[in-house]
Scaffold this active site. Structure first.
Site, PDB file in Angstrom:
ATOM      1  N   CYS A  87      20.968  25.963 -20.356  1.00 52.01           N
ATOM      2  CA  CYS A  87      21.817  24.708 -20.490  1.00 52.01           C
ATOM      3  C   CYS A  87      23.353  25.234 -20.629  1.00 52.01           C
ATOM      4  O   CYS A  87      24.081  24.091 -20.463  1.00 52.01           O
ATOM      5  CB  CYS A  87      21.340  23.820 -21.504  1.00 52.01           C
ATOM      6  SG  CYS A  87      19.700  23.254 -21.571  1.00 52.01           S
ATOM      7  N   CYS A 112      31.176  21.094 -27.764  1.00 52.18           N
ATOM      8  CA  CYS A 112      31.079  22.448 -28.529  1.00 52.18           C
ATOM      9  C   CYS A 112      31.142  22.085 -30.144  1.00 52.18           C
ATOM     10  O   CYS A 112      30.498  22.967 -30.636  1.00 52.18           O
ATOM     11  CB  CYS A 112      32.144  23.032 -27.974  1.00 52.18           C
ATOM     12  SG  CYS A 112      32.283  23.638 -26.353  1.00 52.18           S
TER      13      CYS A 112
END
Ligand code: FES
Length: 276
Positions: free
Chosen positions: A35, A106
């Protein structure tokens, strides 16, 4: 291409705490190389004090993944497990002076790795229950979409993509993401309740509006740290004021609409709600 802050650039070029702790007390792993992002966090924990003595990471990802992981390790070192668990993905982004909105996933990955490591330490890691995968391109589950949407108060598919990557590939999962967001922010707000009497006197109408707000709407908002106050009722016009976390909430318009819909349903369909 991305407008990174000086702190992101600094932690990308000179990341802190890279590597793996030998014989770690806890390991948290999230994401997958397939991913595009993956993070492995290892912790050394003082068993007497439950303090995180050391934290190291290995990551596969872009500059902001490296900077976010680095920031996470800096933030948690020296903290107890309970203190560390209070660190949100927004705290990670703030430590970096902000992240491009498209890179917020993130910071979410960092928070997830921390949760995973602490669960590992406490022996709470459940055998993975079958989660419903909504976005097959990025293996994002419904549970994750709901959690991230509520924690970060996300209301659009674009925001969900920025924070989880879901919807950022082929796009076939977008209708399901939209349905989840509708369920979170529109439908969930109020439980079932008997229908209102058809014809109300003015006094009955005012009493019913007060009752619906007190019994159904306020407890729901208060459970999320928010609140409202009934300011005035003038015919079918209901004036409310936002209080606590509701003040300045970016979802204020949605909340007003939800309150109006519920009052229309339970009191009268000509009710309008506005913030005074
Ligand atoms: S299934 Fe979500 S983007 Fe392809």
């Amino acid at each position: 291409m991305w407008d990174y802050t000086e702190k992101v650039k600094e932690l990308f070029l000179k990341p802190r705490n890279v590597g793996e702790i030998e014989s770690p007390d806890a390991v948290g792993e999230v994401g997958s190389m397939i991913c595009g992002d993956a993070l492995r966090l290892t912790l050394k924990i003082d068993k007497e004090t439950n303090k995180i003595i050391d934290a190291k990471f290995q990551t596969f990802g872009c500059a902001s993944a490296i900077a976010s992981s680095s920031a996470l390790t800096e933030l948690i070192k020296g903290k107890t497990l309970n203190e560390a668990l209070k660190i949100s993905n927004q705290d990670i982004a703030e430590y970096l002076g902000g992240l491009p909105k498209e890179k917020m996933h993130c910071s979410v990955m960092g928070r997830e790795a921390l949760e995973s490591a602490i669960e590992d330490y406490k022996g709470e890691k459940e055998p993975r229950v079958e989660e419903k995968i909504i976005c097959k391109c990025f293996e994002v589950s419904e549970e994750k979409i709901r959690k991230v949407a509520i924690e970060n108060r996300l209301t659009t598919v674009e925001e969900i993509t920025n924070y989880t990557k879901a919807g950022g590939g082929c796009g076939t999962c977008i209708p399901e993401i939209e349905a989840i967001l509708r369920d979170i922010w529109y439908v969930k707000i109020i439980p079932e309740r008997p229908a209102a009497p058809k014809k109300l006197t003015n006094l009955q109408r005012i009493a019913l509006i007060q009752d619906v707000i007190e019994r159904e709407i306020r407890p729901r908002l208060q459970s999320d740290g928010g609140d409202i106050e009934l300011i005035d009722i003038e015919g079918s016009r209901v004036v409310i004021g936002f209080r606590a976390m509701c003040v300045g909430c970016p979802m204020g318009d949605i909340t007003v609409k939800s309150i109006e819909d519920k009052l229309k349903e339970l009191v009268s369909d000509d009710i309008t709600v506005e913030v005074g």
